[in-house]
Design a protein around this motif. Structure first.
Motif, mmCIF file in Angstrom:
data_model
loop_
_atom_site.group_PDB
_atom_site.id
_atom_site.type_symbol
_atom_site.label_atom_id
_atom_site.label_comp_id
_atom_site.label_asym_id
_atom_site.label_seq_id
_atom_site.Cartn_x
_atom_site.Cartn_y
_atom_site.Cartn_z
ATOM 1 N N GLU A 109 -1.690 17.407 -1.311
ATOM 2 C CA GLU A 109 -0.273 17.720 -1.099
ATOM 3 C C GLU A 109 0.501 16.535 -0.531
ATOM 4 O O GLU A 109 1.657 16.680 -0.155
ATOM 5 C CB GLU A 109 -0.118 18.938 -0.188
ATOM 6 N N VAL A 110 -0.140 15.368 -0.476
ATOM 7 C CA VAL A 110 0.499 14.185 0.100
ATOM 8 C C VAL A 110 0.497 13.046 -0.911
ATOM 9 O O VAL A 110 -0.477 12.844 -1.638
ATOM 10 C CB VAL A 110 -0.239 13.732 1.387
ATOM 11 N N SER A 111 1.605 12.324 -0.980
ATOM 12 C CA SER A 111 1.675 11.112 -1.799
ATOM 13 C C SER A 111 2.120 9.952 -0.913
ATOM 14 O O SER A 111 2.982 10.129 -0.041
ATOM 15 C CB SER A 111 2.644 11.299 -2.969
ATOM 16 N N LEU A 112 1.529 8.771 -1.133
ATOM 17 C CA LEU A 112 1.821 7.587 -0.333
ATOM 18 C C LEU A 112 2.236 6.452 -1.257
ATOM 19 O O LEU A 112 1.573 6.182 -2.258
ATOM 20 C CB LEU A 112 0.592 7.174 0.487
ATOM 21 N N ASP A 113 3.324 5.782 -0.890
ATOM 22 C CA ASP A 113 3.798 4.704 -1.752
ATOM 23 C C ASP A 113 4.456 3.622 -0.912
ATOM 24 O O ASP A 113 5.158 3.906 0.070
ATOM 25 C CB ASP A 113 4.796 5.238 -2.778
ATOM 26 N N CYS A 114 4.200 2.378 -1.281
ATOM 27 C CA CYS A 114 4.831 1.219 -0.635
ATOM 28 C C CYS A 114 5.080 0.160 -1.694
ATOM 29 O O CYS A 114 4.276 -0.017 -2.620
ATOM 30 C CB CYS A 114 3.926 0.664 0.474
ATOM 31 N N THR A 115 6.185 -0.559 -1.582
ATOM 32 C CA THR A 115 6.543 -1.563 -2.588
ATOM 33 C C THR A 115 5.829 -2.895 -2.378
ATOM 34 O O THR A 115 6.047 -3.834 -3.141
ATOM 35 C CB THR A 115 8.064 -1.802 -2.582
ATOM 36 N N CYS A 116 4.961 -2.962 -1.361
ATOM 37 C CA CYS A 116 4.225 -4.212 -1.125
ATOM 38 C C CYS A 116 3.113 -4.359 -2.165
ATOM 39 O O CYS A 116 2.721 -3.379 -2.814
ATOM 40 C CB CYS A 116 3.644 -4.242 0.290
ATOM 41 N N PRO A 117 2.562 -5.567 -2.351
ATOM 42 C CA PRO A 117 1.532 -5.777 -3.375
ATOM 43 C C PRO A 117 0.121 -5.391 -2.923
ATOM 44 O O PRO A 117 -0.832 -5.514 -3.716
ATOM 45 C CB PRO A 117 1.616 -7.290 -3.643
ATOM 46 N N ASP A 118 -0.057 -4.933 -1.696
ATOM 47 C CA ASP A 118 -1.397 -4.611 -1.200
ATOM 48 C C ASP A 118 -2.032 -3.501 -2.043
ATOM 49 O O ASP A 118 -1.362 -2.544 -2.453
ATOM 50 C CB ASP A 118 -1.355 -4.155 0.256
ATOM 51 N N ILE A 119 -3.329 -3.638 -2.253
ATOM 52 C CA ILE A 119 -4.063 -2.639 -3.036
ATOM 53 C C ILE A 119 -4.507 -1.475 -2.159
ATOM 54 O O ILE A 119 -4.551 -0.328 -2.596
ATOM 55 C CB ILE A 119 -5.292 -3.295 -3.717
ATOM 56 N N GLU A 120 -4.822 -1.764 -0.901
ATOM 57 C CA GLU A 120 -5.352 -0.747 -0.003
ATOM 58 C C GLU A 120 -4.299 0.327 0.290
ATOM 59 O O GLU A 120 -3.121 0.034 0.499
ATOM 60 C CB GLU A 120 -5.794 -1.394 1.312
ATOM 61 N N VAL A 121 -4.735 1.569 0.291
ATOM 62 C CA VAL A 121 -3.861 2.708 0.604
ATOM 63 C C VAL A 121 -4.572 3.588 1.637
ATOM 64 O O VAL A 121 -5.677 4.053 1.379
ATOM 65 C CB VAL A 121 -3.536 3.541 -0.655
ATOM 66 N N PRO A 122 -3.962 3.797 2.799
ATOM 67 C CA PRO A 122 -2.636 3.299 3.174
ATOM 68 C C PRO A 122 -2.687 1.822 3.566
ATOM 69 O O PRO A 122 -3.645 1.373 4.181
ATOM 70 C CB PRO A 122 -2.261 4.182 4.372
#
Length: 243
Positions: A109-122
């Protein structure tokens, strides 16, 4: 010395571990904005350049929130705590009663997004935003509910309307709704037995009955029992004849 977090912030941190966010974690950059809305948390993090971060969480629909507010309004202690700006400790049980989670319960039920180029999430920027979000939740527990679809003002307004328009518990009770009698709700009228008002039915309690219920006085006055000396005074104050 850092003050301990309120229980709802600590519980929020524990809930985040279920979606793979382990706090405290090393963040990157400085969170310059944090906006919370239904189903989302949007933030900007300033690092070597500004990055946009979004955290998505399932928001509940109108029917779901109708069931939630009904369950909350049915429990007076929960309503009182919400009105005082706190999250009730049994809020999870109240939500579970309508089969809904108040805190994140699954990574689905959670989505995480960042515009940085890092592959690791979070990434470090997401960790920084989560830390800022925990601080916001600590200051305002309604933040958790806002992401689920109801901010403070909207939830309290819905609770108030539900309490005002609540149906009588007794189906045979034909009492008018509170909204229909607000103009005269606080008018008590004449006290029974005074100003021509009809007295209350039933036997009348003696005006000096209190003296009969009082424990014996440890002293006397001129050899007389104090309660008996006071009895004529009580009768005179009540306007009884022969007093």
């Amino acid at each position: 010395m850092t003050e301990p977090l309120p229980w709802w912030a600590t519980r929020f941190i524990r809930a985040l571990t279920t979606i793979g966010v382990l706090l405290p974690a090393e963040g990157r950059g400085r969170v310059v904005s944090l906006d919370v809305g239904a189903g989302r948390v949007d933030a900007e993090v300033q690092d070597v350049r500004p990055y946009q971060v979004r955290i998505g969480l399932t928001a509940f629909g109108k029917a779901d929130w109708a069931a939630i507010t009904h369950a909350l309004a049915a429990k007076a202690s929960a309503t009182v705590q919400l009105l005082s700006g706190e999250l009730p400790r049994d809020v999870e049980q109240i939500f579970k009663a309508v089969r809904l989670p108040v805190f994140p319960s699954s990574a689905r039920e959670v989505s995480l997004d960042c515009t940085c180029p890092d592959i690791e999430v979070p990434c470090g920027h997401l960790n920084a935003v989560f830390s800022a979000l925990v601080a916001r939740v600590g200051d305002d527990p309604f933040t958790v509910l806002a992401v689920r679809g109801r901010d403070r003002e909207m939830l309290l307004e819905e609770l108030k309307n539900r309490l005002i328009s609540a149906e009588p518990l007794d189906p045979d009770d034909r009492s008018p709704a509170l909204t229909e009698v607000m103009d005269t709700f606080f008018d008590c009228g004449q006290a029974p037995g005074l100003g021509g008002a009809a007295p209350l039915p039933g036997s009348r309690t003696s005006c000096d009955a209190l003296l009969d219920q009082a424990p014996p006085f440890a002293i006397t006055a001129g050899g007389e029992d104090v309660a008996e000396l006071l009895r004529p005074v009580y009768r005179a104050l009540a306007g009884e004849p022969g007093s």
